[in-house]
Design a protein around this motif. Structure first.
Motif, PDB file in Angstrom:
ATOM      1  N   ARG A  81      92.541  33.253  72.721  1.00 58.34           N
ATOM      2  CA  ARG A  81      91.488  33.640  71.775  1.00 58.34           C
ATOM      3  C   ARG A  81      90.706  32.403  71.324  1.00 58.34           C
ATOM      4  N   GLU A  82      91.397  31.295  71.085  1.00 53.09           N
ATOM      5  CA  GLU A  82      90.718  30.063  70.681  1.00 53.09           C
ATOM      6  C   GLU A  82      89.812  29.553  71.801  1.00 53.09           C
ATOM      7  N   ARG A  83      90.318  29.612  73.032  1.00 52.11           N
ATOM      8  CA  ARG A  83      89.470  29.188  74.166  1.00 52.11           C
ATOM      9  C   ARG A  83      88.223  30.070  74.250  1.00 52.11           C
ATOM     10  N   GLU A  84      88.399  31.372  74.055  1.00 49.49           N
ATOM     11  CA  GLU A  84      87.249  32.284  74.105  1.00 49.49           C
ATOM     12  C   GLU A  84      86.272  31.972  72.979  1.00 49.49           C
ATOM     13  N   ARG A  85      86.809  31.689  71.777  1.00 54.28           N
ATOM     14  CA  ARG A  85      85.907  31.319  70.669  1.00 54.28           C
ATOM     15  C   ARG A  85      85.149  30.040  71.017  1.00 54.28           C
ATOM     16  N   GLU A  86      85.825  29.077  71.632  1.00 51.55           N
ATOM     17  CA  GLU A  86      85.164  27.824  72.015  1.00 51.55           C
ATOM     18  C   GLU A  86      84.096  28.088  73.075  1.00 51.55           C
ATOM     19  N   ARG A  87      84.427  28.950  74.039  1.00 54.77           N
ATOM     20  CA  ARG A  87      83.417  29.283  75.060  1.00 54.77           C
ATOM     21  C   ARG A  87      82.210  29.948  74.406  1.00 54.77           C
ATOM     22  N   GLU A  88      82.442  30.822  73.435  1.00 54.49           N
ATOM     23  CA  GLU A  88      81.331  31.478  72.753  1.00 54.49           C
ATOM     24  C   GLU A  88      80.514  30.456  71.968  1.00 54.49           C
ATOM     25  N   ARG A  89      81.196  29.518  71.312  1.00 52.70           N
ATOM     26  CA  ARG A  89      80.452  28.464  70.593  1.00 52.70           C
ATOM     27  C   ARG A  89      79.606  27.653  71.581  1.00 52.70           C
ATOM     28  N   GLU A  90      80.164  27.357  72.740  1.00 48.62           N
ATOM     29  CA  GLU A  90      79.410  26.600  73.752  1.00 48.62           C
ATOM     30  C   GLU A  90      78.205  27.408  74.230  1.00 48.62           C
ATOM     31  N   ARG A  91      78.418  28.707  74.452  1.00 48.22           N
ATOM     32  CA  ARG A  91      77.280  29.541  74.872  1.00 48.22           C
ATOM     33  C   ARG A  91      76.209  29.547  73.796  1.00 48.22           C
ATOM     34  N   GLU A  92      76.603  29.621  72.532  1.00 43.38           N
ATOM     35  CA  GLU A  92      75.627  29.621  71.444  1.00 43.38           C
ATOM     36  C   GLU A  92      74.891  28.283  71.389  1.00 43.38           C
ATOM     37  N   ARG A  93      75.639  27.183  71.556  1.00 41.53           N
ATOM     38  CA  ARG A  93      74.968  25.868  71.577  1.00 41.53           C
ATOM     39  C   ARG A  93      73.968  25.812  72.731  1.00 41.53           C
ATOM     40  N   GLU A  94      74.353  26.362  73.871  1.00 44.85           N
ATOM     41  CA  GLU A  94      73.462  26.356  75.034  1.00 44.85           C
ATOM     42  C   GLU A  94      72.220  27.205  74.748  1.00 44.85           C
ATOM     43  N   ARG A  95      72.416  28.359  74.131  1.00 47.94           N
ATOM     44  CA  ARG A  95      71.253  29.192  73.780  1.00 47.94           C
ATOM     45  C   ARG A  95      70.341  28.438  72.808  1.00 47.94           C
ATOM     46  N   GLU A  96      70.937  27.735  71.852  1.00 46.29           N
ATOM     47  CA  GLU A  96      70.131  26.980  70.889  1.00 46.29           C
ATOM     48  C   GLU A  96      69.361  25.868  71.607  1.00 46.29           C
ATOM     49  N   ARG A  97      70.031  25.179  72.527  1.00 48.14           N
ATOM     50  CA  ARG A  97      69.319  24.136  73.291  1.00 48.14           C
ATOM     51  C   ARG A  97      68.156  24.747  74.070  1.00 48.14           C
ATOM     52  N   GLU A  98      68.370  25.913  74.659  1.00 46.97           N
ATOM     53  CA  GLU A  98      67.300  26.570  75.413  1.00 46.97           C
ATOM     54  C   GLU A  98      66.162  26.962  74.476  1.00 46.97           C
ATOM     55  N   ARG A  99      66.505  27.486  73.298  1.00 48.66           N
ATOM     56  CA  ARG A  99      65.443  27.827  72.337  1.00 48.66           C
ATOM     57  C   ARG A  99      64.661  26.572  71.946  1.00 48.66           C
ATOM     58  N   GLU A 100      65.372  25.471  71.745  1.00 50.15           N
ATOM     59  CA  GLU A 100      64.695  24.221  71.376  1.00 50.15           C
ATOM     60  C   GLU A 100      63.789  23.757  72.511  1.00 50.15           C
ATOM     61  N   ARG A 101      64.286  23.840  73.741  1.00 50.82           N
ATOM     62  CA  ARG A 101      63.429  23.458  74.877  1.00 50.82           C
ATOM     63  C   ARG A 101      62.193  24.357  74.937  1.00 50.82           C
ATOM     64  N   GLU A 102      62.365  25.642  74.675  1.00 48.96           N
ATOM     65  CA  GLU A 102      61.235  26.569  74.691  1.00 48.96           C
ATOM     66  C   GLU A 102      60.250  26.216  73.579  1.00 48.96           C
ATOM     67  N   ARG A 103      60.775  25.896  72.384  1.00 54.95           N
ATOM     68  CA  ARG A 103      59.876  25.484  71.291  1.00 54.95           C
ATOM     69  C   ARG A 103      59.113  24.214  71.674  1.00 54.95           C
ATOM     70  N   GLU A 104      59.812  23.284  72.323  1.00 54.41           N
ATOM     71  CA  GLU A 104      59.161  22.049  72.739  1.00 54.41           C
ATOM     72  C   GLU A 104      58.075  22.344  73.775  1.00 54.41           C
ATOM     73  N   ARG A 105      58.362  23.218  74.706  1.00 57.44           N
ATOM     74  CA  ARG A 105      57.337  23.590  75.701  1.00 57.44           C
ATOM     75  C   ARG A 105      56.152  24.252  75.009  1.00 57.44           C
ATOM     76  N   GLU A 106      56.435  25.092  74.014  1.00 56.86           N
ATOM     77  CA  GLU A 106      55.364  25.763  73.289  1.00 56.86           C
ATOM     78  C   GLU A 106      54.518  24.731  72.534  1.00 56.86           C
ATOM     79  N   ARG A 107      55.170  23.763  71.893  1.00 61.14           N
ATOM     80  CA  ARG A 107      54.417  22.701  71.197  1.00 61.14           C
ATOM     81  C   ARG A 107      53.553  21.927  72.196  1.00 61.14           C
ATOM     82  N   GLU A 108      54.130  21.675  73.372  1.00 65.36           N
ATOM     83  CA  GLU A 108      53.382  20.948  74.405  1.00 65.36           C
ATOM     84  C   GLU A 108      52.157  21.749  74.837  1.00 65.36           C
ATOM     85  N   ARG A 109      52.354  23.049  75.046  1.00 66.65           N
ATOM     86  CA  ARG A 109      51.220  23.894  75.431  1.00 66.65           C
ATOM     87  C   ARG A 109      50.163  23.907  74.312  1.00 66.65           C
TER      88      ARG A 109
END
Length: 114
Positions: A81-109
Motif C-alpha cells: 500500500r505504501e509503494r502504491e501511495r508513493e507511485r500515486e504521489r510520483e504520478r501526481e508530481r509528473e502530472r504537475e510537471r506536465e501542467r507546468e510545462r504546458e503553462r510555460e508553453r502557453e506563456r511562450e505562445r
C-alpha cells in the motif's frame, strides 16, 4: 520558422516524456514481477517449513509460525500500500510537471503573439 522549431521541440519533449513514462511503467512491471516471484518463493519456503514442522509434530510451533506468517503478510500488504501511495504521489508530481510545462508553453505562445 522559430514557432515551428519551438513546436517541434515541444513535440520532441512530449515524446521524451512519453518514453520516460513508458520506461517507468516497464520498471514498475519488473518490480511487480519480482515481488510476485518473491512471494511465490516465500510461499514455497513456508510450505517446506510447515512440512518440517508437521514432521516434528510441533502443533504449537506451527500455530506460532502461522501467526508469524500472517504478521508478515500484513506487513507486506502495508508495504505494498505504501509503494502504491508513493507511485500515486510520483504520478501526481509528473502530472504537475506536465501542467507546468504546458503553462510555460502557453506563456511562450503568448509572448510570441505580442
Amino acid at each position: 520558422l522559430a514557432v515551428l522549431e519551438r513546436e517541434g521541440e515541444g513535440e520532441r519533449e512530449r515524446e521524451r516524456e512519453r518514453e520516460r513514462e513508458r520506461e517507468r511503467e516497464r520498471e514498475r512491471e519488473g518490480d511487480r514481477k519480482r515481488e510476485k516471484e518473491g512471494e511465490r518463493e516465500r510461499e514455497r519456503e513456508s510450505e517446506r517449513e510447515r512440512d518440517r514442522e508437521r514432521e516434528k509434530g510441533g502443533r504449537e510451533r506451527e500455530k506460532e509460525r502461522e501467526r508469524e506468517r500472517e504478521r508478515e503478510r500484513e506487513s507486506e500488504s502495508e508495504r505494498e500500500r505504501e509503494r502504491e501511495r508513493e507511485r500515486e504521489r510520483e504520478r501526481e508530481r509528473e502530472r504537475e510537471r506536465e501542467r507546468e510545462r504546458e503553462r510555460e508553453r502557453e506563456r511562450e505562445r503568448e509572448r510570441e503573439r505580442v
